[in-house]
Design a protein around this motif. Sequence first.
Motif: not given
Length: 200
Positions: A36-44, A54-59, A69-72
Amino acid sequence: MEASSNSAHFLAAFLILFAFHFNSISASGPAALKASTEFIRTSCGTTVYPKLCFTSLSAHANVIQTSPRRLADTALSVTLSTARSTSSVMSNLLLSHGLKPREVVAMKDCVEELSDSVDQLRNAMGEMDQIKGSNFGFMMNDVQTWVSAALTYEDTCTDGFAGNTMDGKLKKAVRARIVKIAHMTSNALALIKSYASLHN
């Protein structure tokens, strides 16, 4: 024979419960969290401000998992929350004593613009919650329009502090907050567009 049958049923039930429990642990385990963390990093990495993204969403990796969908949704929710707190801080600053007349004007304008921004983000959040397959494209267009409008209000607020309108320290403190929320809104918009593109 009946005892043997009951034992078999019990064993089957136990195995099903064990498998469910194991899968629940796995879904929130270290490997899943890392994915999940890598998915967020790649998407960001596709946004204009990837580090802030990344810093606002990784938590929120446990919630986001690897779902666009959940990322958005999360990006929009975090942005709305930050916009509300920033609006509150600005409203309190407006009540501070010692502000120059032109500082009061700039602050009042900014408070109004942030309020409008919060309204637009709230509308977008409500629309995201209602999105279904049959009306996906239409509603996603609305969401993007509202988030874009919120960003415009934030940028207008930032422009109000250009030049020598404000005292140096106050200007720096206020502008930093507004720029942060504008950047977060920009990132949320990028992630929403990315999610929408998956359905085109």
